[in-house]
Design a protein around this motif. Structure first.
Motif, PDB file in Angstrom:
ATOM      1  N   GLN A 248      -0.761-100.290 -15.837  1.00 16.65           N
ATOM      2  CA  GLN A 248      -0.329-101.650 -15.535  1.00 16.65           C
ATOM      3  C   GLN A 248      -1.339-102.717 -15.940  1.00 16.65           C
ATOM      4  OE1 GLN A 248       0.901-100.342 -11.342  1.00 16.65           O
ATOM      5  NE2 GLN A 248       2.465-101.845 -11.830  1.00 16.65           N
TER       6      GLN A 248
ATOM      7  N   HIS B 145      -1.310 -92.072 -11.550  1.00 17.01           N
ATOM      8  CA  HIS B 145      -0.400 -93.170 -11.248  1.00 17.01           C
ATOM      9  C   HIS B 145       0.577 -93.266 -12.434  1.00 17.01           C
ATOM     10  CE1 HIS B 145      -0.075 -97.019  -8.634  1.00 17.01           C
ATOM     11  NE2 HIS B 145       0.978 -97.026  -9.431  1.00 17.01           N
ATOM     12  N   TRP B 146       1.233 -92.134 -12.705  1.00 23.03           N
ATOM     13  CA  TRP B 146       2.435 -92.057 -13.548  1.00 23.03           C
ATOM     14  C   TRP B 146       2.248 -91.946 -15.045  1.00 23.03           C
ATOM     15  CZ3 TRP B 146       5.556 -96.586 -10.915  1.00 23.03           C
ATOM     16  CH2 TRP B 146       5.602 -96.376  -9.529  1.00 23.03           C
TER      17      TRP B 146
ATOM     18  N   ASN C  81      -0.063 -90.921  -6.919  1.00 25.62           N
ATOM     19  CA  ASN C  81       0.547 -92.121  -6.365  1.00 25.62           C
ATOM     20  C   ASN C  81       2.064 -91.949  -6.362  1.00 25.62           C
ATOM     21  OD1 ASN C  81       0.556 -95.104  -5.640  1.00 25.62           O
ATOM     22  ND2 ASN C  81       1.915 -95.074  -7.424  1.00 25.62           N
ATOM     23  N   GLU C  82       2.656 -92.092  -5.197  1.00 28.39           N
ATOM     24  CA  GLU C  82       4.109 -92.163  -5.061  1.00 28.39           C
ATOM     25  C   GLU C  82       4.870 -91.136  -5.910  1.00 28.39           C
ATOM     26  OE1 GLU C  82       5.610 -96.121  -5.621  1.00 28.39           O
ATOM     27  OE2 GLU C  82       4.352 -96.973  -4.060  1.00 28.39           O
TER      28      GLU C  82
ATOM     29  N   CYS D  17       8.509 -91.782  -6.920  1.00 29.10           N
ATOM     30  CA  CYS D  17       8.845 -92.552  -8.123  1.00 29.10           C
ATOM     31  C   CYS D  17       8.712 -91.700  -9.368  1.00 29.10           C
ATOM     32  CB  CYS D  17       7.937 -93.781  -8.249  1.00 29.10           C
ATOM     33  SG  CYS D  17       8.214 -95.015  -6.978  1.00 29.10           S
TER      34      CYS D  17
ATOM     35  N   ASN E  51       2.032 -96.483   0.923  1.00 27.42           N
ATOM     36  CA  ASN E  51       2.416 -97.701   0.200  1.00 27.42           C
ATOM     37  C   ASN E  51       3.655 -98.237   0.887  1.00 27.42           C
ATOM     38  OD1 ASN E  51       0.374 -97.051  -1.533  1.00 27.42           O
ATOM     39  ND2 ASN E  51       1.683 -96.752  -3.333  1.00 27.42           N
TER      40      ASN E  51
ATOM     41  N   TYR F 224       6.435-101.334   1.344  1.00 26.22           N
ATOM     42  CA  TYR F 224       7.029-102.569   0.833  1.00 26.22           C
ATOM     43  C   TYR F 224       8.204-103.081   1.639  1.00 26.22           C
ATOM     44  CZ  TYR F 224       3.948-102.199  -3.153  1.00 26.22           C
ATOM     45  OH  TYR F 224       2.819-102.151  -3.929  1.00 26.22           O
TER      46      TYR F 224
ATOM     47  N   TRP G 292      13.411-107.064  -2.378  1.00 27.30           N
ATOM     48  CA  TRP G 292      13.067-106.191  -1.258  1.00 27.30           C
ATOM     49  C   TRP G 292      12.972-107.028   0.021  1.00 27.30           C
ATOM     50  CZ3 TRP G 292       8.330-103.671  -4.217  1.00 27.30           C
ATOM     51  CH2 TRP G 292       8.831-102.893  -5.282  1.00 27.30           C
TER      52      TRP G 292
ATOM     53  N   GLU H 181      -1.137 -99.559  -0.637  1.00 27.81           N
ATOM     54  CA  GLU H 181      -0.483-100.680  -1.327  1.00 27.81           C
ATOM     55  C   GLU H 181       0.384-101.417  -0.329  1.00 27.81           C
ATOM     56  OE1 GLU H 181       1.906 -99.870  -4.825  1.00 27.81           O
ATOM     57  OE2 GLU H 181       0.399 -98.449  -5.572  1.00 27.81           O
TER      58      GLU H 181
ATOM     59  N   TRP I  48      -1.641-104.961  -2.873  1.00 31.90           N
ATOM     60  CA  TRP I  48      -1.087-104.867  -4.212  1.00 31.90           C
ATOM     61  C   TRP I  48      -0.662-106.266  -4.614  1.00 31.90           C
ATOM     62  CZ3 TRP I  48      -1.204-101.123  -7.757  1.00 31.90           C
ATOM     63  CH2 TRP I  48      -0.537-101.418  -8.962  1.00 31.90           C
TER      64      TRP I  48
ATOM     65  N   GLU J  29       4.762-104.656 -14.512  1.00 34.79           N
ATOM     66  CA  GLU J  29       5.511-104.090 -13.390  1.00 34.79           C
ATOM     67  C   GLU J  29       6.599-103.129 -13.909  1.00 34.79           C
ATOM     68  OE1 GLU J  29       5.042-103.606 -10.296  1.00 34.79           O
ATOM     69  OE2 GLU J  29       7.041-102.851  -9.919  1.00 34.79           O
ATOM     70  N   TRP J  30       6.150-102.058 -14.539  1.00 37.10           N
ATOM     71  CA  TRP J  30       7.003-100.948 -14.956  1.00 37.10           C
ATOM     72  C   TRP J  30       8.297-101.419 -15.628  1.00 37.10           C
ATOM     73  CZ3 TRP J  30       3.538 -97.386 -14.978  1.00 37.10           C
ATOM     74  CH2 TRP J  30       2.562 -97.344 -13.991  1.00 37.10           C
TER      75      TRP J  30
ATOM     76  N   PHE K 183       2.777-109.838  -8.835  1.00 34.55           N
ATOM     77  CA  PHE K 183       2.310-109.396  -7.513  1.00 34.55           C
ATOM     78  C   PHE K 183       0.867-109.816  -7.232  1.00 34.55           C
ATOM     79  CE2 PHE K 183       5.837-106.357  -7.737  1.00 34.55           C
ATOM     80  CZ  PHE K 183       6.143-106.092  -6.402  1.00 34.55           C
TER      81      PHE K 183
HETATM   82  C1  FCB Z   1       4.634 -99.351  -6.311  1.00 34.76           C
HETATM   83  C2  FCB Z   1       3.735 -98.858  -7.420  1.00 34.76           C
HETATM   84  C3  FCB Z   1       2.839 -99.913  -8.008  1.00 34.76           C
HETATM   85  C4  FCB Z   1       3.538-101.249  -8.129  1.00 34.76           C
HETATM   86  C5  FCB Z   1       4.223-101.614  -6.846  1.00 34.76           C
HETATM   87  C6  FCB Z   1       4.924-102.937  -6.878  1.00 34.76           C
HETATM   88  O1  FCB Z   1       5.756 -98.541  -6.244  1.00 34.76           O
HETATM   89  O2  FCB Z   1       2.913 -97.811  -6.942  1.00 34.76           O
HETATM   90  O3  FCB Z   1       2.359 -99.425  -9.227  1.00 34.76           O
HETATM   91  O4  FCB Z   1       4.391-101.227  -9.201  1.00 34.76           O
HETATM   92  O5  FCB Z   1       5.137-100.637  -6.477  1.00 34.76           O
END
Ligand code: FCB
Length: 439
Positions: A18, A119-120, A163-164, A167, A288, A290, A320, A346, A393, A400-401, A409
Motif C-alpha cells: 500500500q 500483508h497479502w 494480516n487478516e 481477506c 483489526n 472497523y 462501513w 488497525e 490505520w 486502498e486495494w 485513511f
Molecule cells: C484492512 C487492511 C488494511 C486497510 C484497511 C482499510 O482490511 O488490513 O490494509 O486496507 O483494511
C-alpha cells in the motif's frame, strides 16, 4: 479524554504494497498484487501500487513524520517478494537491507517496530504454483519468516505472522475481489486453511529466536437484527464464518462446526495434526476493527420481528457503519479466550477529506471517529481486557486495494502528484492526545 495505562502503546499502521512502490527495485520479485492491479477491471480506479507513497525511497521522511507525531510504535509489513523474490529459494539481501535500514531508523527515532510478515503480497511465482491452494506455500512462508527473523530478530521483539487471513483467503480465493482474484467456496476455505497452517508453522520459528509471535485478525461485531431466535442464529453463523473461522482454530478450538456444515466444506485439505500446528501457542493477538454488521435471517418476516435493532446512522467513506462500541464485545471475547496481550492493530476511517487551497484537510470526522474508538477501548480496559496498544490505520493515505487511491485513511494527506505529505487536523489531534494520555 479517556484514561489509559501508562505503558499503553500508541502507534500507526501501514502495509508494504500500500505504501512502498519501487516494485521493480533492488531485486524485488513480482507479487500477486502487482499482477492483479495490472489486470484491467480489477481495481476500481485502474490504479496500481507501482509508486504508491514511494515510501521505499522516502522512508526517512516518514520516520520523521512519526517522530513528530510522537508515536511509540509503528506497525508495517514486510514484502515477501523483496526477501524471497521467487517465494522459495534464493534470498535477496538487498530486500533485507531495506528493512534493516527502516528498523534502524525507527529505533534511532525511539519508535518500536511491530512488523507483520504477510500483508497479502504473495510472490507471484508461488501463485503460479497454486498459491494458498498449495500446501507448500505454508512451508515456504515459515522458511521466509525464519530468514527475516534471523536478520531482524535481534532488534524486534514483537512479530505478527499474517494480516487478516479472512481477506487474503475469502476475498482473494472465494470472492475474487482481491488478488489473485479466484472464486469458489472450496478455494476460499482451502486457502484459509493453508494460511492458518502457515501461521502455525511460522510461530514456533519466530519464538525460537526469542521473539513474541501472534496473528492479526479482522472481526466485525455481528448484531442480530432483532430479538427473533432465527436472527440470533444467523448472526452467530456469520460470526463463525468471519472472525471465528480464524480465531477458533488458532485458539485450539478447531473450525466452528455450524459454519463448516453451512459451507459444506469437505475438509479434505486438513491433514492429521494440522489443527495442532495451527493452535501453536501465541504470545499476542491483534484485532483489526472497523465496523459492525446487522444480520437478519431470511426466514423471518419483518412482521415477526420484535426488539428490532436500529440501523446505524453514520457511515464512513467506505460505507462501513461507525460503531465504536462494537469493539468492546470483540475485545471481551479475546479476553475470554485467554489472550493476555491484545493489540488493536488497525482501526481508522476513510472520509471525503476536502482540502483547502493549501492542501490542508480539517478532518473533524476522523478525529471524532478516533476519539470515540479510543473511548470504547478504554472502557474495554476497564472491563479487564488486557489491551496493550492501538495502531491507527493509517499513518498516511495509501493504495486502498480494490479501491485504488480513491479512499483516504491517513492522518497525513499524500499528494500523489508530488508525493508531498501534508498532516491533517487528525495528525495534530492524535499527537496531542498521545501527549495527554501519557501525562
Ligand atoms: C484492512 C487492511 C488494511 C486497510 C484497511 C482499510 O482490511 O488490513 O490494509 O486496507 O483494511
Amino acid at each position: 479524554m479517556s484514561a489509559f495505562p501508562a505503558d499503553f502503546i500508541w502507534g500507526v499502521a501501514t502495509a508494504s504494497y500500500q505504501i512502498e512502490g519501487a516494485v521493480d527495485e533492488a531485486g524485488r520479485g513480482e507479487s500477486i498484487w502487482d499482477r492483479f492491479s495490472h489486470t484491467p477491471g480489477k481495481i476500481l480506479t485502474g490504479e496500481n501500487g507501482d509508486v504508491a507513497c514511494d515510501h521505499y525511497h522516502r522512508y526517512p521522511d516518514d520516520i520523521e513524520l512519526m517522530s513528530r507525531l510522537g508515536v511509540d510504535a509503528y506497525r508495517f509489513s514486510i514484502a515477501w517478494p523483496r526477501i524471497v523474490p521467487e517465494g522459495v529459494g534464493g534470498v535477496n539481501q538487498a530486500g533485507l537491507d531495506f528493512y534493516d535500514r527502516l528498523v534502524d531508523g525507527l529505533l534511532a527515532a525511539g519508535i518500536t517496530p511491530y512488523p507483520t510478515l504477510y500483508h497479502w503480497d504473495l510472490p507471484q511465482a508461488l501463485e503460479d504454483d497454486g498459491g494458498w491452494l498449495n500446501r507448500r506455500t505454508a512451508e515456504a512462508f515459515a522458511d521466509y519468516a525464519e530468514v527475516v527473523v534471523d536478520r531482524l530478530g535481534d532488534r524486534i521483539e514483537n512479530w505478527m505472522t499474517l494480516n487478516e487471513p479472512w481477506c487474503s483467503s475469502l476475498l482473494g480465493y472465494m470472492a475474487g475481489f482481491h488478488a489473485p482474484g479466484l472464486t469458489g467456496v472450496e478455494n476460499g476455505l482451502n486457502a484459509a486453511h493453508h494460511l492458518l497452517l502457515a501461521h502455525g508453522l511460522a510461530t514456533p520459528r519466530i519464538q525460537a529466536a526469542g521473539c513474541n509471535a501472534g496473528i492479526v485478525l479482522n472481526m466485525d461485531h455481528m448484531v442480530p437484527a432483532s430479538g427473533h431466535p432465527a436472527d440470533h442464529a444467523a448472526a452467530d453463523l456469520e460470526d463463525q464464518k468471519f472472525g471465528r473461522w480464524f480465531l477458533d482454530p488458532v485458539s485450539g478450538r478447531g473450525y466452528p462446526r455450524d459454519a463448516v456444515e453451512d459451507y459444506g466444506w469437505d475438509m479434505a485439505v486438513v491433514r492429521p495434526g494440522d489443527l495442532d500446528l495451527i493452535a501453536a501457542p501465541i504470545d499476542q493477538i491483534g484485532l483489526n476493527y472497523y465496523s459492525i454488521r446487522i444480520v437478519r435471517s431470511d426466514s423471518v418476516t419483518e412482521a415477526d420481528r420484535t426488539e428490532v435493532v436500529a440501523e446505524p446512522t453514520e457511515y464512513t467513506e467506505m460505507g462501513w457503519a461507525v460503531a465504536p462500541a462494537g469493539i468492546i464485545p470483540l475485545l471481551e471475547r479475546l479476553r475470554d479466550y485467554g489472550y493476555e496481550r491484545i493489540y488493536i492493530t488497525e482501526s481508522g476511517a476513510a472520509y471525503p477529506d476536502v482540502q483547502d487551497d493549501r492542501s490542508y484537510v480539517d478532518d473533524q470526522d476522523r478525529i471524532s471517529y478516533l476519539d470515540r474508538h479510543f473511548e470504547a477501548v478504554s472502557e474495554a480496559i476497564d472491563h479487564g481486557v488486557p489491551v496493550k496498544g492501538y495502531f491507527v490505520w493509517s499513518l498516511m493515505d495509501n493504495f486502498e486495494w480494490g479501491f485504488g487511491y480513491s479512499k483516504r485513511f491517513g492522518l497525513v494527506r499524500v499528494d500523489y502528484e508530488t508525493q508531498a505529505r501534508i498532516p491533517k487536523a487528525s495528525y495534530a489531534w492524535y499527537r496531542d492526545y498521545i501527549r495527554s494520555a501519557r501525562a
